[in-house]
Design an enzyme around this catalytic site. Structure first.
Site, PDB file in Angstrom:
ATOM      1  NE  ARG A   1      21.669  86.895  25.643  1.00  0.00           N
ATOM      2  CZ  ARG A   1      22.077  85.628  25.610  1.00  0.00           C
ATOM      3  NH1 ARG A   1      21.370  84.692  26.210  1.00  0.00           N
ATOM      4  NH2 ARG A   1      23.189  85.290  24.995  1.00  0.00           N
TER       5      ARG A   1
ATOM      6  CD  GLU B   1      35.856  80.791  22.030  1.00  0.00           C
ATOM      7  OE1 GLU B   1      34.832  81.423  22.340  1.00  0.00           O
ATOM      8  OE2 GLU B   1      36.886  80.773  22.713  1.00  0.00           O
TER       9      GLU B   1
HETATM   10  P1  AMP Z   1      29.671  85.748  18.477  1.00  0.00           P
HETATM   11  O1  AMP Z   1      29.130  84.993  17.306  1.00  0.00           O
HETATM   12  O2  AMP Z   1      30.904  85.178  19.037  1.00  0.00           O
HETATM   13  O3  AMP Z   1      29.769  87.231  18.182  1.00  0.00           O
HETATM   14  O4  AMP Z   1      28.602  85.573  19.644  1.00  0.00           O
HETATM   15  C1  AMP Z   1      27.476  86.350  19.663  1.00  0.00           C
HETATM   16  C2  AMP Z   1      26.300  85.599  20.208  1.00  0.00           C
HETATM   17  O5  AMP Z   1      26.642  84.843  21.353  1.00  0.00           O
HETATM   18  C3  AMP Z   1      25.236  86.583  20.644  1.00  0.00           C
HETATM   19  O6  AMP Z   1      23.978  86.058  20.235  1.00  0.00           O
HETATM   20  C4  AMP Z   1      25.362  86.673  22.138  1.00  0.00           C
HETATM   21  O7  AMP Z   1      24.099  86.634  22.746  1.00  0.00           O
HETATM   22  C5  AMP Z   1      26.180  85.448  22.554  1.00  0.00           C
HETATM   23  N1  AMP Z   1      27.380  85.774  23.352  1.00  0.00           N
HETATM   24  C6  AMP Z   1      28.661  85.524  22.992  1.00  0.00           C
HETATM   25  N2  AMP Z   1      29.518  85.877  23.950  1.00  0.00           N
HETATM   26  C7  AMP Z   1      28.769  86.370  24.953  1.00  0.00           C
HETATM   27  C8  AMP Z   1      29.089  86.941  26.236  1.00  0.00           C
HETATM   28  N3  AMP Z   1      30.355  87.021  26.697  1.00  0.00           N
HETATM   29  N4  AMP Z   1      28.064  87.377  27.005  1.00  0.00           N
HETATM   30  C9  AMP Z   1      26.790  87.280  26.552  1.00  0.00           C
HETATM   31  N5  AMP Z   1      26.438  86.771  25.371  1.00  0.00           N
HETATM   32  C10 AMP Z   1      27.415  86.311  24.566  1.00  0.00           C
END
Ligand code: AMP
Length: 184
Positions: A71, A108
């Protein structure tokens, strides 16, 4: 630089927030997914979003906007046009056809890898990093490490949505601007 939602006109902020759809238990139970597709489908909201993402970087001589798969490509390509900069995709493992540089990082559950074409950015290229959602911050931090590793100058990052309760910002270098348009 302006780096908070306070910089957004209230009407634009409200319109953007109204176009983020919460989808419970996607892609797995317990996750509240922030779906940005209603925002993309609303011409006024999408244009307002891209202009707000661009505002801090106007006149900053950005060489390239680097978008994170998938995205981040959508917002990143629009932002690159707005800033008259190039666009460089940061992709998941094995997707880019030519020689790549990559970084492995932990999610995670499990691990992941981000890659960039080795010749995509000239040494010292001035770049801005973009993604749709900042959650735990692992993806954005890995992208920063990757870009620094190929010799780019990362001026900052921008996301549309920051999930504050996950404290992802703590994994981002405090000295580098991180703009988030909406905070949940
Ligand atoms: P993080 O590495 O945990 O910050 O996750 C970020 C990536 O995962 C981004 O590319 C987001 O598109 C996706 N992502 C993680 N959590 C969500 C969420 N609750 N809603 C939408 N996209 C998420």
């Amino acid at each position: 630089m302006r780096a908070s939602a306070a910089a957004l006109p209230p009407d634009v902020q409200a319109r953007l927030a109204a176009r983020i759809r919460d989808v419970p238990d996607f892609p797995r139970p317990g996750v509240l997914f922030k779906d940005i597709t209603p925002l993309l489908a609303d011409a006024v909201a999408f244009a307002g979003c891209v202009k707000a993402l661009a505002a801090p970087w106007r006149g900053a001589r950005i060489d390239a906007v680097c978008g994170i798969e998938a995205r981040g490509f959508i917002f990143g390509a629009a932002l690159a046009c707005e800033l008259e900069a190039g666009f460089v995709p940061l992709r998941k493992a094995g997707k880019l056809p030519a020689t790549t540089r990559g970084v492995d990082f932990r999610l995670e559950y499990g691990s992941a890898r981000l890659e960039v074409h080795a010749d995509a950015l000239a040494p010292g290229a001035r770049v801005v990093l973009i993604d749709d959602v900042l959650a735990t911050g692992g993806t954005l931090a890995a992208a920063f490490e990757l870009l620094q590793g190929v010799g780019a100058e990362v001026l900052g990052a921008a996301v549309v949505v920051e999930l504050e309760f996950l404290r992802g910002r703590a994994r981002w270098p405090a000295s580098v601007p991180l703009l988030s348009l909406l905070h949940f």
